[in-house]
Design an enzyme around this catalytic site. Sequence first.
Site, PDB file in Angstrom:
ATOM      1  N   GLN A  25      -6.824 -10.746   1.886  1.00  0.00           N
ATOM      2  CA  GLN A  25      -5.823 -11.764   1.538  1.00  0.00           C
ATOM      3  C   GLN A  25      -4.455 -11.406   2.127  1.00  0.00           C
ATOM      4  O   GLN A  25      -3.996 -10.262   2.051  1.00  0.00           O
ATOM      5  CB  GLN A  25      -5.738 -11.860  -0.002  1.00  0.00           C
ATOM      6  CG  GLN A  25      -4.820 -12.928  -0.529  1.00  0.00           C
ATOM      7  CD  GLN A  25      -5.333 -14.353  -0.302  1.00  0.00           C
ATOM      8  OE1 GLN A  25      -6.533 -14.592  -0.189  1.00  0.00           O
ATOM      9  NE2 GLN A  25      -4.418 -15.299  -0.216  1.00  0.00           N
TER      10      GLN A  25
ATOM     11  N   ASP B 102     -12.411 -15.600   7.818  1.00  0.00           N
ATOM     12  CA  ASP B 102     -11.098 -16.225   8.008  1.00  0.00           C
ATOM     13  C   ASP B 102     -10.937 -16.730   9.443  1.00  0.00           C
ATOM     14  O   ASP B 102     -10.041 -17.553   9.710  1.00  0.00           O
ATOM     15  CB  ASP B 102      -9.995 -15.186   7.767  1.00  0.00           C
ATOM     16  CG  ASP B 102      -9.276 -15.351   6.449  1.00  0.00           C
ATOM     17  OD1 ASP B 102      -9.220 -16.482   5.943  1.00  0.00           O
ATOM     18  OD2 ASP B 102      -8.761 -14.344   5.950  1.00  0.00           O
TER      19      ASP B 102
ATOM     20  N   LYS C 152     -11.272 -17.900  -5.350  1.00  0.00           N
ATOM     21  CA  LYS C 152     -12.288 -17.643  -4.319  1.00  0.00           C
ATOM     22  C   LYS C 152     -13.529 -17.005  -4.951  1.00  0.00           C
ATOM     23  O   LYS C 152     -14.658 -17.406  -4.671  1.00  0.00           O
ATOM     24  CB  LYS C 152     -11.712 -16.732  -3.217  1.00  0.00           C
ATOM     25  CG  LYS C 152     -10.784 -17.486  -2.283  1.00  0.00           C
ATOM     26  CD  LYS C 152      -9.965 -16.589  -1.361  1.00  0.00           C
ATOM     27  CE  LYS C 152      -8.984 -17.472  -0.569  1.00  0.00           C
ATOM     28  NZ  LYS C 152      -7.972 -16.742   0.183  1.00  0.00           N
TER      29      LYS C 152
HETATM   30  N1  GUN Z   1      -3.075 -16.316   2.498  1.00  0.00           N
HETATM   31  C1  GUN Z   1      -2.766 -17.647   2.551  1.00  0.00           C
HETATM   32  N2  GUN Z   1      -3.709 -18.326   3.239  1.00  0.00           N
HETATM   33  C2  GUN Z   1      -4.633 -17.425   3.626  1.00  0.00           C
HETATM   34  C3  GUN Z   1      -5.852 -17.527   4.345  1.00  0.00           C
HETATM   35  O1  GUN Z   1      -6.274 -18.599   4.793  1.00  0.00           O
HETATM   36  N3  GUN Z   1      -6.535 -16.349   4.542  1.00  0.00           N
HETATM   37  C4  GUN Z   1      -6.069 -15.157   4.063  1.00  0.00           C
HETATM   38  N4  GUN Z   1      -6.790 -14.065   4.322  1.00  0.00           N
HETATM   39  N5  GUN Z   1      -4.946 -15.031   3.380  1.00  0.00           N
HETATM   40  C5  GUN Z   1      -4.240 -16.159   3.155  1.00  0.00           C
END
Ligand code: GUN
Length: 313
Positions: free
Chosen positions: A98, A121, A54
């Site tokens: 996350q 998100d 990311k």
């Molecule tokens: N962990 C796995 N997928 C995601 C996601 O789309 N967003 C976040 N914040 N954590 C994740």
Amino acid sequence: MAARIIDGKAIAADVRAEVAAGVAAFVADGSPPPGLAVVLVGEDPASHVYVANKVRQTESVGMSSQQYILDAATTERELLDLVARLNADNRVHGILVQFPLPSHIDTARVVSAINPGKDVDGFNPLNVGRTATGMKGALTPCTPLGVMRLIHSVHDNVAGLGALVVGASNVVGRPMARLLLQEQCTVSVAHVLTTDLERRCREADILVVATGVPGLIRGQFIKPGATVIDVGITRIKSSSGTERLVGDVAFDEAIEVAGAITPVPGGVGPMTIACLLANTLSAARSSIGESDEDAHGQGTLPAMSGSVTAMQA
Ligand code: GUN
């Protein structure tokens, strides 16, 4: 005839190019670059890989990134204090905490504490409600947003088609069903207690599978010509010790029946981060009172209705 393979890598590259152009225009108009803050608590190895990706991709489209790697023993109070600081920081337009979080932290409380305007998100209850009702300004969860873009690479218009979403999670299944309904699909959601999954799958023109059960969907489950989107991604070890990634759909069988299908890897996976970047740009635009539509006459994701109007019926 074998199905067309939907190239998620190429489509994600298109999205990143659109975002990079949007970021350049945003900066040229005199604003500081959009900024994304990513917060990781604990040592989950897969999460560390996702977060590093990311950060790298955020910087590659000209945005600024901040990374907070916190000890597994971080308290909920400490995490909420960090979220409050990021909410108040005007260099930060997007905040991503996350998952999974350590079990001593209440995930729902943390998600609810994120400023909805920075919730890239799309998991804050305000954004969940906005997405569900098709309100303008919703930040929509990244994976379902990416899946809509993949579906639109096959279908200009999905209104009236039958869609089945297999999996009912808050991260993928539920928001996926809401987006398909918003575009006037006839939507069903299947989950672990669904009976006769095979028959229900076979009725779907669009089949989206997000269960984490490798190979759950066999070739005979698929309606001939259907569009099949495989969100599942599981790492499995062969008897020789080599590892590979597999989806929820038995690809070699499905490709003989479907009209179009995503591979694993290289299908849905690359779309999630690309859509995170698109959401961060949208959040930055909103912070200065611009909408995606205002920005040079087109949204960051023009192939789908980012701010769809409420359905009439
Ligand atoms: N962990 C796995 N997928 C995601 C996601 O789309 N967003 C976040 N914040 N954590 C994740």
